[in-house]
Structure formats: C-alpha cells, structure tokens
Write a protein that holds these residues in place. Structure first.
Motif, PDB file in Angstrom:
ATOM      1  N   PHE A 185       2.394  -9.843  -7.596  1.00  0.00           N
ATOM      2  CA  PHE A 185       1.762  -8.623  -7.082  1.00  0.00           C
ATOM      3  C   PHE A 185       1.700  -7.592  -8.197  1.00  0.00           C
ATOM      4  N   PRO A 188      -4.736 -11.714  -8.114  1.00  0.00           N
ATOM      5  CA  PRO A 188      -5.716 -12.440  -7.307  1.00  0.00           C
ATOM      6  C   PRO A 188      -5.153 -13.816  -6.934  1.00  0.00           C
ATOM      7  N   PRO A 189      -5.751 -14.470  -5.938  1.00  0.00           N
ATOM      8  CA  PRO A 189      -5.327 -15.830  -5.607  1.00  0.00           C
ATOM      9  C   PRO A 189      -5.982 -16.879  -6.497  1.00  0.00           C
ATOM     10  N   GLU A 220      -7.082 -20.384  -4.881  1.00  0.00           N
ATOM     11  CA  GLU A 220      -8.470 -20.162  -4.476  1.00  0.00           C
ATOM     12  C   GLU A 220      -9.366 -21.356  -4.786  1.00  0.00           C
ATOM     13  N   SER A 239      -1.319 -15.970   6.695  1.00  0.00           N
ATOM     14  CA  SER A 239      -1.819 -15.254   5.517  1.00  0.00           C
ATOM     15  C   SER A 239      -2.189 -13.825   5.903  1.00  0.00           C
ATOM     16  N   HIS A 242      -6.084  -9.613   1.321  1.00  0.00           N
ATOM     17  CA  HIS A 242      -5.898  -9.210  -0.071  1.00  0.00           C
ATOM     18  C   HIS A 242      -6.437  -7.804  -0.325  1.00  0.00           C
ATOM     19  N   ALA A 246      -2.528  -6.550  -2.329  1.00  0.00           N
ATOM     20  CA  ALA A 246      -3.056  -7.396  -3.405  1.00  0.00           C
ATOM     21  C   ALA A 246      -2.060  -8.460  -3.856  1.00  0.00           C
ATOM     22  N   SER A 247      -1.432  -9.138  -2.896  1.00  0.00           N
ATOM     23  CA  SER A 247      -0.550 -10.265  -3.209  1.00  0.00           C
ATOM     24  C   SER A 247      -1.382 -11.505  -3.476  1.00  0.00           C
ATOM     25  N   SER A 248      -0.914 -12.320  -4.404  1.00  0.00           N
ATOM     26  CA  SER A 248      -1.584 -13.587  -4.677  1.00  0.00           C
ATOM     27  C   SER A 248      -1.654 -14.466  -3.432  1.00  0.00           C
ATOM     28  N   ASN A 250      -2.392 -13.591  -0.403  1.00  0.00           N
ATOM     29  CA  ASN A 250      -3.347 -13.140   0.600  1.00  0.00           C
ATOM     30  C   ASN A 250      -4.765 -13.606   0.289  1.00  0.00           C
ATOM     31  N   THR A 252      -8.859 -13.185  -0.055  1.00  0.00           N
ATOM     32  CA  THR A 252      -9.912 -12.232  -0.390  1.00  0.00           C
ATOM     33  C   THR A 252     -10.967 -12.221   0.703  1.00  0.00           C
ATOM     34  N   PHE A 274       3.538  -9.150   2.154  1.00  0.00           N
ATOM     35  CA  PHE A 274       2.128  -9.513   2.230  1.00  0.00           C
ATOM     36  C   PHE A 274       1.341  -8.553   3.119  1.00  0.00           C
TER      37      PHE A 274
END
Length: 362
Positions: A185, A188-189, A220, A239, A242, A246-248, A250, A252, A274
């Motif tokens: 955090f 991005p995922p 992703e 989940s 995001h 902005a946790s990986s 979560n 988008t 999250f």
C-alpha cells in the motif's frame, strides 16, 4: 436505492447472511481434540463459532483451506512491522504440494468433523445450501485458498470428489498456476505475470467440473487470463475497491467492470487494511467506510453483483463488526443508509445463491 432509511416493519423476519470467505478451519485444526467443542460452544476467541453465527444470523459461507508459509511464518507478525503505510512486503516463496497437502487434508477433515456434530452441512450444490438453511444447519462450501495442494490436474478431480466447489489459484504468493499480489500500500494490483500454462489448463478443468474460480488474491494479469478463458461468471469472494483504498489486494474499476460484464459477483472484504483510505490495519468505528465501498461496488456491478466476503478469522475487523454476532448491526446500517430490504437481502445472501446456481448448474 432510496435516499431515505428503510421503513420495513419491525415484525419483518431477520435477514440471513451467507458469507464469501472465512478462515475458521485454521482455528479448528489448531484446536485438535477440542475442535468440536470450539465449534459448538466457542471459547471467546476469534471471530466465529456456532453460537455467534446463530446470534448474527449467518447461515453459511465459504470455509477456506489455507496453507501458512513455512519460511516467513505468521503473516500477521510480518504485517505488524508495517502498520504505517507505505509498505511493500516481498512475496513468500512457493510452497510445494507435498508440504501443503497434510495441512489441507487436516483442514478438510476438520470441516467434515464439524458436519458430524449435526450442526453443519458440507454443500456441493445450491440445492444442498437451501436444504441446510431450511434444516437450520450451517451451509458450508469447501474452498481452497491457494492451489498449492494440487500437484496436478488429477488432484483437482480428487478434491472435487471430496466436496471442493470453490478454488482460488493463489494466496498472496506464487503457485504453479499463477501469481498472487503482495501485501502493499499504495500499490496497483498489476504485479507480476499472468497464469502459467498449468494455470490456464486449470481454468478449463474448473469449468468442466463446475468449480467456482475465485479471483481474490490473484494479480491483475492473472485475472485477465481467467476472464478470457473461463465460461463461468467471474467471482472475487473477498475483495475491496481500489479507488477507495489503494491496496494491491483490491480491485480496480476496470476489473470491477470486467466482473460485471460476466454477470459475476464481488464479496466485500471486512479487513480494515483493505477498507480504510489510509491503508492502516486498525479498527475503525461505525460502518460508513464499508458503506462507501458497497456504494461504489453497486455503482459498477449493479444490485445483483455485490455480496459479503468477511475474511472472519483471517483479518483485522472493524470495531463495530468484531465478530459474526455483530452482523445485524451492519445490515441495519445498510437500511439506515438507504438500501431497501430487497437490496440488503441480495447483498446479504441472495446474490451468492444466484451466482452459485449459475456457476454450479443448480
């Protein structure tokens, strides 16, 4: 959605909850000979047991088998070193199937031992879930969080025969099938490569057996591969959003639209790290943060695409949703927020039933 609180009569029956993810089986396995008593009576620890499920109206959910990492140890201890974002934990190493299998077997055995108490049913179909609910038993789906115990495709068929109906290809580490996102955090995922050739074949095998594929924890590119290859609705059992946190871990808005286009479902994760905009793994008061995530999910997925995926017994919970007994307060907060009773029922359990029927075929 109405902007006014629900005017549903006070005599309306309680709304049941079917939940997308819990880690209770770790506690059951650790309890050894005391597992049956832990389940039927509780011991005041953790987030759930039969008395608290009954108190909160939780009628069932996905019970996860999860393999701890033997090298890095307890992920909670690691995360406590990174309470203050930003942080970016390294991915643990892959766990070999030979190491994973004994723990997966022990956790599956714990779930079947719970079934033998007469209070729970391991469900293989939507009809099984409805029958368990009608009989007053907890409806449990056997879920595998991370495919480490699957040494080869034949193992999936064996687990399916044993009752497995939901599979996440990864936890937050790599497997032979794909890559999980790290705990990071802000992030991005979009971290790492997509599914391996074995992972792509596993998608086809899951579709053939009608095993639900869980996108939670998958990176992703891996999610994109599942979306391209799978003929089933896309599902993320636990989940968050995001755009709000902005946790990986979560999803988008692009991923949410992808799930919506498939007729899929996202279960909202209650893990505070999250949910909170600052990414801190600390409890917060009230339900406003969770309601903002629900509003965002509904705005993209629609009222038929949003469900609940608590992560009970596997995460830091909000202060006012500390265990399953507190679920009625969360449902009431939804109604006070302006969701009518029909929408709350969809979020609480009906959307899970609908997507399971469409995935499993009834």
């Amino acid at each position: 959605m109405s902007s006014e609180p629900s005017s549903a009569p006070s005599s309306a029956p309680p709304i049941p909850v079917f939940d997308g993810h819990n880690d209770y089986l770790q506690r059951a396995m650790a309890a050894g000979d005391g597992a049956a008593r832990l389940w039927t009576e509780g011991d005041g620890t953790g987030h759930m047991d039969l008395p608290r499920l009954k108190a909160g109206g939780m009628v069932g959910g996905f019970f996860a088998m999860w393999i701890p990492d033997p090298e890095t140890g307890d992920i909670e201890a690691l995360l406590k070193q990174k309470e203050n974002p930003p942080f970016d934990l390294p991915l643990p190493q892959q766990v070999p199937a030979a190491q994973a299998l004994p723990q997966a077997f022990a956790q599956a055995a714990a779930l079947y031992a719970m079934e033998r108490t007469g209070t729970l049913s391991v469900c293989r179909s939507a009809a099984d879930i409805r029958a368990a609910m009608a009989a007053g038993r907890i409806a449990a789906i056997l879920h595998m969080e991370g495919a480490e115990p699957l040494a080869n495709p034949d193992a999936l068929h064996l687990w399916h025969a044993a009752g497995l109906r939901s599979l996440g290809f990864v936890w937050s580490r790599p497997t032979a099938y794909g890559n999980g996102v790290p705990f990071a955090f802000p992030s991005p995922p979009d971290r790492g490569d997509g599914l391996t050739p074995a992972g792509k074949a596993l998608v086809r095998d899951c579709n053939a057996l009608k095993v639900l594929i869980d996108l939670s924890h998958l990176n992703e590119k891996g999610c994109d591969d599942v979306a391209r290859l799978s003929d089933a609705p896309l599902v993320a059992t636990h989940s968050g959003v995001h755009a709000l946190c902005a946790s990986s871990r979560n999803l988008t808005d692009r991923q949410l639209r992808q799930i919506a286009d498939s007729g899929g479902v996202v279960g909202l994760n209650y893990n505070t790290g999250f949910l909170r905009p600052d990414g801190r793994r600390e409890p917060f008061r009230g339900h406003d943060i969770m309601l903002r995530h629900l509003d965002h999910l509904i705005g993209i997925l629609g009222e038929t695409g949003v469900a609940l995926g608590s992560d009970f017994d596997g995460a830091v919970m909000p202060a006012d949703l500390a265990d399953t007994a507190a679920l009625p307060g969360f449902l009431q907060a939804m109604q006070d927020h302006g969701y009518d009773r029909a929408l709350v029922e969809r979020i609480a359990w009906k959307n899970w039933m609908d997507v399971l029927e469409r995935t499993w075929g009834g």
